[in-house]
Motif scaffolding. Structure first.
Motif, PDB file in Angstrom:
ATOM      1  N   ALA A   1       0.825  -1.206   0.000  1.00  0.00           N
ATOM      2  CA  ALA A   1       0.000   0.000   0.000  1.00  0.00           C
ATOM      3  C   ALA A   1       0.864   1.262   0.000  1.00  0.00           C
ATOM      4  CB  ALA A   1      -0.947  -0.001   1.195  1.00  0.00           C
ATOM      5  N   VAL A   2       1.896   1.295   0.858  1.00  0.00           N
ATOM      6  CA  VAL A   2       2.703   2.515   0.933  1.00  0.00           C
ATOM      7  C   VAL A   2       3.515   2.738  -0.340  1.00  0.00           C
ATOM      8  CG1 VAL A   2       2.803   2.512   3.445  1.00  0.00           C
ATOM      9  CG2 VAL A   2       4.657   1.430   2.150  1.00  0.00           C
ATOM     10  N   GLU A   3       3.712   1.683  -1.134  1.00  0.00           N
ATOM     11  CA  GLU A   3       4.460   1.822  -2.386  1.00  0.00           C
ATOM     12  C   GLU A   3       3.563   2.166  -3.565  1.00  0.00           C
ATOM     13  OE1 GLU A   3       7.620   1.916  -2.787  1.00  0.00           O
ATOM     14  OE2 GLU A   3       8.347   1.126  -0.890  1.00  0.00           O
ATOM     15  N   THR A   4       2.248   1.872  -3.467  1.00  0.00           N
ATOM     16  CA  THR A   4       1.401   2.020  -4.652  1.00  0.00           C
ATOM     17  C   THR A   4       0.294   3.054  -4.529  1.00  0.00           C
ATOM     18  OG1 THR A   4      -0.030   0.199  -3.936  1.00  0.00           O
ATOM     19  CG2 THR A   4       1.787  -0.368  -5.406  1.00  0.00           C
ATOM     20  N   VAL A   5      -0.301   3.232  -3.362  1.00  0.00           N
ATOM     21  CA  VAL A   5      -1.451   4.136  -3.281  1.00  0.00           C
ATOM     22  C   VAL A   5      -1.001   5.588  -3.234  1.00  0.00           C
ATOM     23  CG1 VAL A   5      -2.834   2.397  -2.081  1.00  0.00           C
ATOM     24  CG2 VAL A   5      -1.684   4.158  -0.751  1.00  0.00           C
ATOM     25  N   THR A   6      -1.898   6.465  -3.672  1.00  0.00           N
ATOM     26  CA  THR A   6      -1.627   7.900  -3.614  1.00  0.00           C
ATOM     27  C   THR A   6      -2.689   8.619  -2.789  1.00  0.00           C
ATOM     28  OG1 THR A   6      -2.824   8.227  -5.695  1.00  0.00           O
ATOM     29  CG2 THR A   6      -0.423   7.954  -5.833  1.00  0.00           C
ATOM     30  N   ALA A   7      -3.588   7.869  -2.164  1.00  0.00           N
ATOM     31  CA  ALA A   7      -4.629   8.490  -1.349  1.00  0.00           C
ATOM     32  C   ALA A   7      -3.987   9.070  -0.092  1.00  0.00           C
ATOM     33  CB  ALA A   7      -5.693   7.459  -0.977  1.00  0.00           C
ATOM     34  N   PRO A   8      -3.995  10.395   0.070  1.00  0.00           N
ATOM     35  CA  PRO A   8      -3.342  11.006   1.232  1.00  0.00           C
ATOM     36  C   PRO A   8      -3.849  10.453   2.567  1.00  0.00           C
ATOM     37  CG  PRO A   8      -3.877  12.689  -0.379  1.00  0.00           C
ATOM     38  CD  PRO A   8      -4.527  11.417  -0.845  1.00  0.00           C
ATOM     39  N   ALA A   9      -5.153  10.149   2.648  1.00  0.00           N
ATOM     40  CA  ALA A   9      -5.704   9.660   3.918  1.00  0.00           C
ATOM     41  C   ALA A   9      -5.112   8.302   4.289  1.00  0.00           C
ATOM     42  CB  ALA A   9      -7.225   9.573   3.835  1.00  0.00           C
ATOM     43  N   VAL A  10      -4.896   7.437   3.307  1.00  0.00           N
ATOM     44  CA  VAL A  10      -4.305   6.120   3.579  1.00  0.00           C
ATOM     45  C   VAL A  10      -2.851   6.281   3.989  1.00  0.00           C
ATOM     46  CG1 VAL A  10      -3.689   3.878   2.577  1.00  0.00           C
ATOM     47  CG2 VAL A  10      -5.873   4.924   2.011  1.00  0.00           C
ATOM     48  N   LEU A  11      -2.124   7.125   3.279  1.00  0.00           N
ATOM     49  CA  LEU A  11      -0.716   7.345   3.614  1.00  0.00           C
ATOM     50  C   LEU A  11      -0.571   7.991   4.990  1.00  0.00           C
ATOM     51  CD1 LEU A  11       0.569   8.474   0.115  1.00  0.00           C
ATOM     52  CD2 LEU A  11       0.949   6.266   1.238  1.00  0.00           C
ATOM     53  N   ALA A  12      -1.470   8.924   5.324  1.00  0.00           N
ATOM     54  CA  ALA A  12      -1.435   9.540   6.653  1.00  0.00           C
ATOM     55  C   ALA A  12      -1.710   8.498   7.732  1.00  0.00           C
ATOM     56  CB  ALA A  12      -2.453  10.670   6.739  1.00  0.00           C
ATOM     57  N   LEU A  13      -2.683   7.629   7.470  1.00  0.00           N
ATOM     58  CA  LEU A  13      -3.024   6.578   8.429  1.00  0.00           C
ATOM     59  C   LEU A  13      -1.835   5.646   8.657  1.00  0.00           C
ATOM     60  CD1 LEU A  13      -5.319   5.244  10.097  1.00  0.00           C
ATOM     61  CD2 LEU A  13      -5.890   3.937   8.031  1.00  0.00           C
ATOM     62  N   LEU A  14      -1.177   5.230   7.585  1.00  0.00           N
ATOM     63  CA  LEU A  14      -0.049   4.313   7.713  1.00  0.00           C
ATOM     64  C   LEU A  14       1.204   5.006   8.249  1.00  0.00           C
ATOM     65  CD1 LEU A  14      -0.592   2.086   4.569  1.00  0.00           C
ATOM     66  CD2 LEU A  14      -0.875   1.436   6.975  1.00  0.00           C
ATOM     67  N   THR A  15       1.305   6.312   8.074  1.00  0.00           N
ATOM     68  CA  THR A  15       2.415   7.056   8.677  1.00  0.00           C
ATOM     69  C   THR A  15       2.361   6.926  10.195  1.00  0.00           C
ATOM     70  OG1 THR A  15       2.594   8.641   6.858  1.00  0.00           O
ATOM     71  CG2 THR A  15       3.413   9.355   8.996  1.00  0.00           C
ATOM     72  N   GLY A  16       1.162   6.954  10.743  1.00  0.00           N
ATOM     73  CA  GLY A  16       1.013   6.872  12.194  1.00  0.00           C
ATOM     74  C   GLY A  16       0.824   5.480  12.734  1.00  0.00           C
ATOM     75  N   THR A  17       0.245   4.572  11.937  1.00  0.00           N
ATOM     76  CA  THR A  17      -0.132   3.266  12.482  1.00  0.00           C
ATOM     77  C   THR A  17       0.445   2.083  11.718  1.00  0.00           C
ATOM     78  OG1 THR A  17      -2.166   3.159  11.164  1.00  0.00           O
ATOM     79  CG2 THR A  17      -2.313   4.198  13.344  1.00  0.00           C
ATOM     80  N   GLY A  18       1.320   2.335  10.747  1.00  0.00           N
ATOM     81  CA  GLY A  18       1.929   1.216  10.026  1.00  0.00           C
ATOM     82  C   GLY A  18       2.600   0.259  10.998  1.00  0.00           C
ATOM     83  N   ARG A  19       2.517  -1.014  10.708  1.00  0.00           N
ATOM     84  CA  ARG A  19       3.001  -2.017  11.648  1.00  0.00           C
ATOM     85  C   ARG A  19       4.518  -2.026  11.787  1.00  0.00           C
ATOM     86  NH1 ARG A  19       0.204  -5.977   9.789  1.00  0.00           N
ATOM     87  NH2 ARG A  19      -1.533  -5.581  11.149  1.00  0.00           N
ATOM     88  N   THR A  20       5.215  -1.685  10.721  1.00  0.00           N
ATOM     89  CA  THR A  20       6.682  -1.700  10.784  1.00  0.00           C
ATOM     90  C   THR A  20       7.245  -0.296  10.607  1.00  0.00           C
ATOM     91  OG1 THR A  20       6.982  -2.031   8.398  1.00  0.00           O
ATOM     92  CG2 THR A  20       6.701  -4.017   9.762  1.00  0.00           C
ATOM     93  N   ARG A  21       8.457  -0.108  11.079  1.00  0.00           N
ATOM     94  CA  ARG A  21       9.115   1.194  10.924  1.00  0.00           C
ATOM     95  C   ARG A  21       9.267   1.535   9.446  1.00  0.00           C
ATOM     96  NH1 ARG A  21      14.618   1.441  13.860  1.00  0.00           N
ATOM     97  NH2 ARG A  21      13.220   1.424  15.650  1.00  0.00           N
ATOM     98  N   ARG A  22       9.598   0.537   8.648  1.00  0.00           N
ATOM     99  CA  ARG A  22       9.765   0.770   7.210  1.00  0.00           C
ATOM    100  C   ARG A  22       8.467   1.249   6.581  1.00  0.00           C
ATOM    101  NH1 ARG A  22      11.351  -3.853   2.749  1.00  0.00           N
ATOM    102  NH2 ARG A  22      11.117  -2.528   0.932  1.00  0.00           N
ATOM    103  N   ALA A  23       7.342   0.620   6.926  1.00  0.00           N
ATOM    104  CA  ALA A  23       6.047   1.029   6.365  1.00  0.00           C
ATOM    105  C   ALA A  23       5.722   2.460   6.774  1.00  0.00           C
ATOM    106  CB  ALA A  23       4.944   0.078   6.816  1.00  0.00           C
ATOM    107  N   ARG A  24       5.956   2.794   8.044  1.00  0.00           N
ATOM    108  CA  ARG A  24       5.656   4.152   8.519  1.00  0.00           C
ATOM    109  C   ARG A  24       6.527   5.190   7.809  1.00  0.00           C
ATOM    110  NH1 ARG A  24       5.674   1.187  13.340  1.00  0.00           N
ATOM    111  NH2 ARG A  24       7.702   2.043  13.947  1.00  0.00           N
ATOM    112  N   ALA A  25       7.824   4.882   7.664  1.00  0.00           N
ATOM    113  CA  ALA A  25       8.740   5.834   7.024  1.00  0.00           C
ATOM    114  C   ALA A  25       8.397   6.020   5.547  1.00  0.00           C
ATOM    115  CB  ALA A  25      10.186   5.354   7.177  1.00  0.00           C
ATOM    116  N   THR A  26       8.099   4.925   4.855  1.00  0.00           N
ATOM    117  CA  THR A  26       7.753   5.024   3.434  1.00  0.00           C
ATOM    118  C   THR A  26       6.444   5.779   3.253  1.00  0.00           C
ATOM    119  OG1 THR A  26       8.890   2.922   3.019  1.00  0.00           O
ATOM    120  CG2 THR A  26       7.394   3.706   1.306  1.00  0.00           C
ATOM    121  N   ALA A  27       5.472   5.504   4.121  1.00  0.00           N
ATOM    122  CA  ALA A  27       4.194   6.214   4.048  1.00  0.00           C
ATOM    123  C   ALA A  27       4.399   7.710   4.258  1.00  0.00           C
ATOM    124  CB  ALA A  27       3.216   5.655   5.076  1.00  0.00           C
ATOM    125  N   HIS A  28       5.240   8.057   5.222  1.00  0.00           N
ATOM    126  CA  HIS A  28       5.521   9.474   5.494  1.00  0.00           C
ATOM    127  C   HIS A  28       6.158  10.148   4.283  1.00  0.00           C
ATOM    128  CE1 HIS A  28       6.571  13.051   7.754  1.00  0.00           C
ATOM    129  NE2 HIS A  28       7.819  12.928   7.326  1.00  0.00           N
TER     130      HIS A  28
END
Length: 198
Positions: A124-151
């Motif tokens: 999701a963090v590599e493919t989606v462009t929906a700001p709300a999804v990326l914002a959600l995963l920035t704060g709640t992504g399960r791994t540090r890598r997911a959170r950093a990529t989402a940010h």
């Protein structure tokens, strides 16, 4: 199976069968998909069979994900009919369907995203462009890598979708598609997360 002589018996070695399944699945036509997937899943080595099918599913879904027609939904429907009793494959198909919904601007729920697998969040963090999804995963992504990529991607997307840029492209984009996409994204910015385009 496709690509195999009708009289040829499956290879006794699971590694050879796995390789053959991947070759057969790679060259199938959409009309053959249900039968071939069902045949692979009849293999006595279920771990190997499901591994071959999930590779096929990942490849097909990724190639169909951005297309605006119904081929993704047709493939998902076909696969669902063959894997409904298999938890791992069913979950993977559900997560591809969720990714498709987000990509196409459809409905999604925050809980679906936050409780999804690490695999889903990485994709999701590599493919989606929906700001709300990326914002959600920035704060709640399960791994540090997911959170950093989402940010990082959220910042890039917000730069690309800044209201002034979108307003400019709505009126001056070179193509009708560019103007329509800018207009749609400009309107989407003020709607709650998960709401589809009108």
């Amino acid at each position: 199976m496709a690509g195999r002589n009708a009289h040829e018996r499956p290879a006794p070695d699971e590694h050879q069968r796995f390789a053959q399944y991947l070759r057969d699945l790679a060259i199938l036509r959409a009309a053959e998909e249900a039968d071939l997937v069902a045949g692979v899943l009849r293999d006595p080595d279920q771990a190997m069979a499901q591994s071959a099918v999930v590779r096929h599913l990942d490849h097909r879904a990724a190639s169909l994900l951005p297309l605006p027609d119904e081929r993704f939904e047709d493939c998902a429907h076909t696969m669902a009919g063959q894997i409904s009793e298999l938890d791992f494959l069913t979950r993977r198909l559900h997560e591809w369907t969720l990714l498709r919904s987000i990509t196409m601007g459809g409905r999604w729920a925050a809980e679906e995203v936050t409780t999804a697998s690490d695999w889903f969040q990485r994709n999701a963090v590599e493919t989606v462009t929906a700001p709300a999804v990326l914002a959600l995963l920035t704060g709640t992504g399960r791994t540090r890598r997911a959170r950093a990529t989402a940010h990082r991607r959220r910042n890039a997307v917000e730069t690309m979708t800044a209201p002034a840029v979108l307003a400019l492209l709505t009126g001056t984009g070179r193509t009708r598609r560019a103007r329509a996409t800018a207009h749609r994204r400009l309107r989407r910015r003020d709607r709650p997360p998960g709401w589809p385009d009108p």
